[in-house]
Write a protein that holds these residues in place. Sequence first.
Motif, PDB file in Angstrom:
ATOM      1  N   ALA A   1       0.569  -1.041   0.275  1.00  0.00           N
ATOM      2  CA  ALA A   1       0.279  -0.239   0.135  1.00  0.00           C
ATOM      3  C   ALA A   1       0.826   0.972  -0.163  1.00  0.00           C
ATOM      4  CB  ALA A   1      -1.104  -0.334   1.051  1.00  0.00           C
ATOM      5  N   THR A   2       1.779   1.144   0.418  1.00  0.00           N
ATOM      6  CA  THR A   2       2.998   2.116   0.356  1.00  0.00           C
ATOM      7  C   THR A   2       3.975   2.215  -0.707  1.00  0.00           C
ATOM      8  OG1 THR A   2       3.275   1.814   2.437  1.00  0.00           O
ATOM      9  CG2 THR A   2       4.987   2.941   1.849  1.00  0.00           C
TER      10      THR A   2
ATOM     11  N   LYS B   1       1.381  10.253   1.580  1.00  0.00           N
ATOM     12  CA  LYS B   1       0.826   9.957   2.862  1.00  0.00           C
ATOM     13  C   LYS B   1       1.891   8.896   4.327  1.00  0.00           C
ATOM     14  CE  LYS B   1      -2.926   6.512   5.498  1.00  0.00           C
ATOM     15  NZ  LYS B   1      -2.053   6.750   6.470  1.00  0.00           N
ATOM     16  N   ALA B   2       3.147   8.295   3.666  1.00  0.00           N
ATOM     17  CA  ALA B   2       4.176   7.677   4.759  1.00  0.00           C
ATOM     18  C   ALA B   2       4.992   8.257   5.151  1.00  0.00           C
ATOM     19  CB  ALA B   2       5.084   6.215   3.793  1.00  0.00           C
TER      20      ALA B   2
ATOM     21  N   SER C   1       4.634  14.580  10.310  1.00  0.00           N
ATOM     22  CA  SER C   1       3.783  14.815  11.528  1.00  0.00           C
ATOM     23  C   SER C   1       4.167  13.825  12.808  1.00  0.00           C
ATOM     24  CB  SER C   1       2.189  13.979  11.720  1.00  0.00           C
ATOM     25  OG  SER C   1       1.687  14.390  12.374  1.00  0.00           O
ATOM     26  N   LYS C   2       4.817  13.041  12.711  1.00  0.00           N
ATOM     27  CA  LYS C   2       5.567  12.800  14.529  1.00  0.00           C
ATOM     28  C   LYS C   2       6.123  12.956  14.454  1.00  0.00           C
ATOM     29  CE  LYS C   2       3.777   7.230  13.410  1.00  0.00           C
ATOM     30  NZ  LYS C   2       3.905   5.779  13.368  1.00  0.00           N
ATOM     31  N   ALA C   3       8.103  13.092  13.514  1.00  0.00           N
ATOM     32  CA  ALA C   3       8.881  14.344  13.620  1.00  0.00           C
ATOM     33  C   ALA C   3       8.472  15.700  14.898  1.00  0.00           C
ATOM     34  CB  ALA C   3       9.849  14.339  12.516  1.00  0.00           C
TER      35      ALA C   3
END
Length: 538
Positions: free
Chosen positions: A448-449, A457-458, A464-466
């Motif tokens: 999917a990635t 998206k990945a 976003s996490k960073a």
Amino acid sequence: MTGTLLRQDDPVRHPEDQTAPVRTKRAWTLWLLTLLVPGGAQIVAGNKRLGRAALTVTMTCWALILVALVLLLVQRSWLISLVAHPTFQLIGGIVLAALALGWLAIFLNTLSIIHPGLLAPGMKVIVTVAVLLGVVATTGSLGYGSYVLFKGRAALSGIFASGPPIDAVDGRYNILVMGGDAGSDRVGLRPDSSAVWSIDAASGRAAVISIPRNLQNVPFPTDSPMHKVYPDGYSCGDECIFNSIYPIVEEKHKNLYPGVSDPGAQATMEAASQVTGLKVKSYVVVDMGGFRELIDAMGGVNITAGGWVPYNTKKPWPGTNLKTHWFSPGKKHFTGNQALWYARSRDFTTDYHRIRRQQCLQQAMINQFTPQNLLTNFTQIMDTGKQIIHTNLPQGQLGDFVNLADKSRKNPFLRLTLGAPDFGIPGKKFSTYPDYDQIHDRVKTLVATATDEGAKKAKADKESKAAASPKSSSKSSKSSKSSDGENESKLKNGEAAVPTKQPNGEPITEKYLVQLELNGQNSTIESIVQNNDACSAG
């Protein structure tokens, strides 16, 4: 009187009464016309009917070349598919051969029009040699082009299958790539390297799922003939591992696959479908015995090695029986032999280390298969490819996959190994007791990635996490020396840092590693090479 004047006024058609410089200029003009505009010399000084016919062919060829250039810019994929089609190669080979003979005839006719006997003795030789060189440059080039098309068509028909195109499944082409030796002491080929390449049909983004050769309890799809033989999975202990499916089918179950050209590959492909949860419809088999020749035909491959990788040669170190040599970390341009050593090495490490190096090498090979490289080394690649590769991919679809490979080069492969370290450490023996539901979930997430949308998206999730994570503060840590037992335990769990220096502070060298092996310090070597699966293409 009128005839004489006409002859004097038309030096191109009637050079008899002209001066030597005029005849020489005329000869070179006709030669140049034949070289650049075949038929032009005949129009101005010879058989106009022949000239018009040749000029028509010439203009048609130039028009086709211009169309090809436009397609190269706006419909490159379509053009590649056309050139790769066997019918085009057949017709193209015939046409080029005919053009070669036609250009030869035009040059010979031009030589007769020049009338070498009217030239000065020295110029007569020069012009005749020039005509011969023109023949070699034009007729020879077209003849070689015809030979390449015929050779490519014959070689590709020996590699690829005939038949209808293979459709993508859920927008992806899933291809099992197997590599191993088909020696005289083996029944069929034992694929020591197996990986499913899942390629997005739109973007060319690829996910490579490597299947360890020692994977056990392999299930077969219910519609596979092998499911009747092993309804509960290919499970009979250490002998029933993934890479033995191929030879066992070749030896005992060929009759289950009537009309199939390679039953072992077909059965292994079916097993790979059930293992990964992907519908695998194609396979490529590479005989590693000729692998080195293919790499050499491509001009070698480029790898960036992350750690020290051992390999053995026939020549021992002076004064010893030790034959271990080492590839150092860093950028490498490997020959065929070196690439084979790099891909197969597992001394001081595990099968899983070499699996990940093989993944790097596979992408490096894809990177080398550029149109420029194929054209430059076409005959060598075709010669070696026919000997070591076969597939059930249809030849008529070759252009589509060349285009996919071209797209794939733009992005790194996403990689997953169905064993350590992606599924725990080697000591947990995931390959011996695999959880296929867990494998299917991981594979589904991976593919999917491997799309443009999935990659975006990945990337967004990572950013976003960073942004959400607090900045890491510097922490002081007490340094302490671990015992050999503790360090060995950490190494097995991938927790210990990889040594980069000798105890005296100097960088690690090949000489140092050789001395460690001579001293029997294998555990130290293992700590140094634990990251030799870290690599990238290029």
